[in-house]
Scaffold this active site. Structure first.
Site, mmCIF file in Angstrom:
data_model
loop_
_atom_site.group_PDB
_atom_site.id
_atom_site.type_symbol
_atom_site.label_atom_id
_atom_site.label_comp_id
_atom_site.label_asym_id
_atom_site.label_seq_id
_atom_site.Cartn_x
_atom_site.Cartn_y
_atom_site.Cartn_z
ATOM 1 N N GLU A 188 0.879 -1.176 0.000
ATOM 2 C CA GLU A 188 0.000 0.000 0.000
ATOM 3 C C GLU A 188 0.910 1.217 0.000
ATOM 4 O OE1 GLU A 188 -3.147 -0.073 -0.283
ATOM 5 O OE2 GLU A 188 -3.628 -2.135 0.265
ATOM 6 N N GLU A 203 4.007 13.073 -4.647
ATOM 7 C CA GLU A 203 3.239 13.107 -3.412
ATOM 8 C C GLU A 203 3.921 14.059 -2.432
ATOM 9 O OE1 GLU A 203 3.308 9.568 -0.839
ATOM 10 O OE2 GLU A 203 1.126 9.765 -0.820
HETATM 11 P P1 NAD Z 1 8.407 4.845 4.744
HETATM 12 O O1 NAD Z 1 8.336 4.002 3.530
HETATM 13 O O2 NAD Z 1 9.611 5.662 4.971
HETATM 14 O O3 NAD Z 1 8.244 3.943 6.041
HETATM 15 C C1 NAD Z 1 7.193 3.029 6.192
HETATM 16 C C2 NAD Z 1 7.680 1.847 6.989
HETATM 17 O O4 NAD Z 1 8.664 1.162 6.222
HETATM 18 C C3 NAD Z 1 8.353 2.221 8.302
HETATM 19 O O5 NAD Z 1 8.063 1.259 9.271
HETATM 20 C C4 NAD Z 1 9.833 2.183 7.932
HETATM 21 O O6 NAD Z 1 10.672 1.950 9.024
HETATM 22 C C5 NAD Z 1 9.860 1.027 6.955
HETATM 23 N N1 NAD Z 1 10.978 1.053 6.015
HETATM 24 C C6 NAD Z 1 11.645 2.132 5.534
HETATM 25 N N2 NAD Z 1 12.636 1.733 4.711
HETATM 26 C C7 NAD Z 1 12.589 0.373 4.675
HETATM 27 C C8 NAD Z 1 13.375 -0.617 4.023
HETATM 28 N N3 NAD Z 1 14.416 -0.297 3.246
HETATM 29 N N4 NAD Z 1 13.053 -1.916 4.201
HETATM 30 C C9 NAD Z 1 12.006 -2.257 4.990
HETATM 31 N N5 NAD Z 1 11.241 -1.359 5.657
HETATM 32 C C10 NAD Z 1 11.531 -0.050 5.498
HETATM 33 O O7 NAD Z 1 7.077 5.730 4.744
HETATM 34 P P2 NAD Z 1 6.588 6.759 5.851
HETATM 35 O O8 NAD Z 1 7.373 8.001 5.699
HETATM 36 O O9 NAD Z 1 6.524 6.115 7.185
HETATM 37 O O10 NAD Z 1 5.073 6.969 5.398
HETATM 38 C C11 NAD Z 1 4.716 7.825 4.384
HETATM 39 C C12 NAD Z 1 4.456 7.080 3.103
HETATM 40 O O11 NAD Z 1 3.499 6.031 3.304
HETATM 41 C C13 NAD Z 1 3.842 7.950 2.047
HETATM 42 O O12 NAD Z 1 4.468 7.729 0.819
HETATM 43 C C14 NAD Z 1 2.399 7.497 1.998
HETATM 44 O O13 NAD Z 1 1.745 7.735 0.801
HETATM 45 C C15 NAD Z 1 2.499 6.083 2.293
HETATM 46 N N6 NAD Z 1 1.225 5.575 2.818
HETATM 47 C C16 NAD Z 1 0.457 4.749 2.056
HETATM 48 C C17 NAD Z 1 -0.749 4.296 2.519
HETATM 49 C C18 NAD Z 1 -1.629 3.385 1.728
HETATM 50 O O14 NAD Z 1 -2.428 2.665 2.309
HETATM 51 N N7 NAD Z 1 -1.537 3.340 0.429
HETATM 52 C C19 NAD Z 1 -1.185 4.670 3.777
HETATM 53 C C20 NAD Z 1 -0.390 5.531 4.515
HETATM 54 C C21 NAD Z 1 0.836 5.956 4.021
#
Ligand code: NAD
Length: 474
Positions: free
Chosen positions: A244, A381
């Site tokens: 997602e 975004e």
């Molecule tokens: P992020 O991708 O930085 O982090 C999300 C999660 O992934 C965190 O737990 C983080 O620690 C982990 N993560 C980061 N790098 C990783 C890696 N290399 N390997 C494994 N895990 C890793 O995102 P964020 O800043 O926490 O959230 C914002 C983003 O999430 C935005 O792009 C937003 O659109 C998206 N989002 C999507 C939905 C949806 O349902 N489509 C919902 C909410 C947020």
């Protein structure tokens, strides 16, 4: 509560990692807690516990599994006020919205899945075959900070109902509500190892989960960047991956609305986009209006933005809290500054800090006009309270602009003629389209087209993500 340990195998245990991660209140800018920066060895221990618990949990009658979900929902309901305060403190969502959405939505999700257990067809027959749906196994769940409990529950509830066991890594930015959740799962007596919590960074704990041979599926919500990395690591042992990701969603306001309904549609779009300070993957960050009504739309959008009261998220009446971190604030302000450099006009808002608030990572609610369709702000975004308004010539042009994006998570359509609005909704390449502010539906699948992800959460589709399919020929 105590955040110094991990929840593994039904017990709170110390991390083998030595690092501690600060959790910062984005309004006070103070460190409010620290959680362990877990290690790959911690993930090994959690996966071992989840694997050990799997045979028994997957054989537990589905009615018993559903009863745990109901019990969790019950406690969330009783403690909504206190739990909402935890979310507000760790990520800045205004308290009133936190109660309704940050805690209320998980309660609805848990109750919906508990009920779905009764009607779901776990087995069916096709010709001489018995089709059996079985749990996929151990699930690694990796979640972000913007709806930190909802995103956990949207994975854990269907996974547990399916008979899977779970290793959760919550966002290191807002992990505290996941700790509360783990404590509640412990309190309702969920068998040891069925649910495990390992806090830590994405690079260490997240990647260890994605790569782990003992994990059968990764369910991830977050950025496209991390989603790609997880997919690459998961490919090593052909894990199932559900993603997602982000969005650049359009709200299409059709020309047949009278003046009052038109202003209402614009206001509704702006309110949707600015909810949770714009930190929502479904944000209607592009508002599309008929070219001949462009100025009317800008006036209505600016009025809506200016009436979005920013301030202390703990205070009743605040509709816009701070962004989650100083980094996120700077990132969003950078988007606004570069949009201006590229010729966009700031109708209201902008890069300056709001005057009234002494602390907090605020960005002023911002409306942008004259945005080039191929510019950064039109295509990326932002994840902040920033909306760009675009004129369109006719319905075909509106559909073209709406679909001209790498993403496809959500969209809105507003129109006087509901059938005409539905016809536009059918043409949009997005996973959920709200017509005239259509209500949230817990049974509806949620997920994205294109680079907004793979798979669906919630409803039957969200449950089936966690199931394997076996055909038995008789
Ligand atoms: P992020 O991708 O930085 O982090 C999300 C999660 O992934 C965190 O737990 C983080 O620690 C982990 N993560 C980061 N790098 C990783 C890696 N290399 N390997 C494994 N895990 C890793 O995102 P964020 O800043 O926490 O959230 C914002 C983003 O999430 C935005 O792009 C937003 O659109 C998206 N989002 C999507 C939905 C949806 O349902 N489509 C919902 C909410 C947020």
């Amino acid at each position: 509560m105590d955040h110094s340990q991990l929840y593994v195998g039904g017990r709170w245990i110390p991390s083998s990692g030595t690092e501690l991660i600060d959790v910062v209140n984005p309004y006070t800018e103070q460190v409010i807690a620290q959680v362990p920066g877990g290690s790959a060895a911690d993930v090994d221990a959690a996966v071992a516990a989840a694997r050990e618990a799997l045979p028994s949990w997957s054989q537990t009658p589905v009615g018993e599994r559903a009863a745990y979900l109901s019990a969790i929902a019950e406690i969330l309901g009783q403690r909504t006020d206190a739990l909402a305060e935890v979310v507000t403190a760790e990520m800045g969502c205004p308290l009133k919205i936190a109660k309704l959405v940050q805690i209320g939505t998980p309660i609805g999700t848990l109750k919906t899945y508990a009920k779905l257990a009764e009607s779901y067809q776990w087995e069916s027959e096709v010709g001489n075959s018995l089709i059996v749906r079985e749990p996929i196994g151990v699930v690694g769940a990796i979640t972000p900070w913007n709806y930190p409990l909802h995103q956990v529950v949207a994975k854990v509830a269907p996974a547990l109902l399916a008979g899977c066991t779970v290793v959760l890594k919550p966002s290191e930015v807002a992990p505290l509500i996941a700790y509360e959740f783990a404590a509640i799962l412990d309190e309702v007596g969920l068998p040891a190892g069925v649910f495990n919590l390992v806090s830590g960074t994405g690079e260490v704990v997240g990647e260890a989960i994605a790569a782990h041979p003992g994990i059968d599926m990764v369910s991830f919500t977050g950025s496209g960047r991390a989603g790609k990395r997880i997919s690459q690591l998961a490919a090593e042992n052909i894990k199932r991956v559900a993603l997602e990701l982000g969005g650049k969603s359009a709200s299409v306001v059709l020309a047949d609305l009278d003046d009052e309904a038109f202003a209402k549609a614009v206001r509704s779009t702006v309110a949707q986009c600015f909810t949770n300070a714009g930190q929502r993957c479904t944000a209607f960050s592009r508002l599309l209006v008929p070219a001949q009504r462009y100025d009317e739309a800008l006036t209505a959008a600016a009025a809506a933005a200016e009436s979005t009261s920013a301030g202390n998220p703990m205070i009743d009446g605040t509709r816009l809290g701070p962004l989650v971190s100083d980094g996120q604030r700077d990132r969003v302000r950078g988007f606004i500054a570069r949009a201006q450099d590229n010729g966009a006009r700031v109708v209201t808002g902008g890069v300056d800090a709001p005057e009234a608030e002494p602390t907090g990572y605020f960005v002023r609610p911002t409306v942008l006009a004259d945005v080039a369709e191929d510019s950064e702000i039109a295509r990326n975004e932002v994840f902040g309270p920033v909306i760009a308004v675009f004129p369109y010539d006719d319905v075909d042009d509106a559909v073209r602009i709406a679909n001209d994006t790498d993403y496809g998570l959500a969209a809105g359509v507003y129109g006087a003629d509901k059938d005409a609005a539905l016809a536009v909704a059918r043409r949009l390449r997005a996973g959920q389209v709200d017509v005239n502010n259509g209500r949230w539906n817990f049974l509806a699948p949620f997920g994205g087209y294109k680079q907004s992800g793979n798979g669906r959460e919630l409803g039957v589709a969200g449950l089936e993500e966690f199931l394997e399919t076996k055909a038995v020929q008789l």
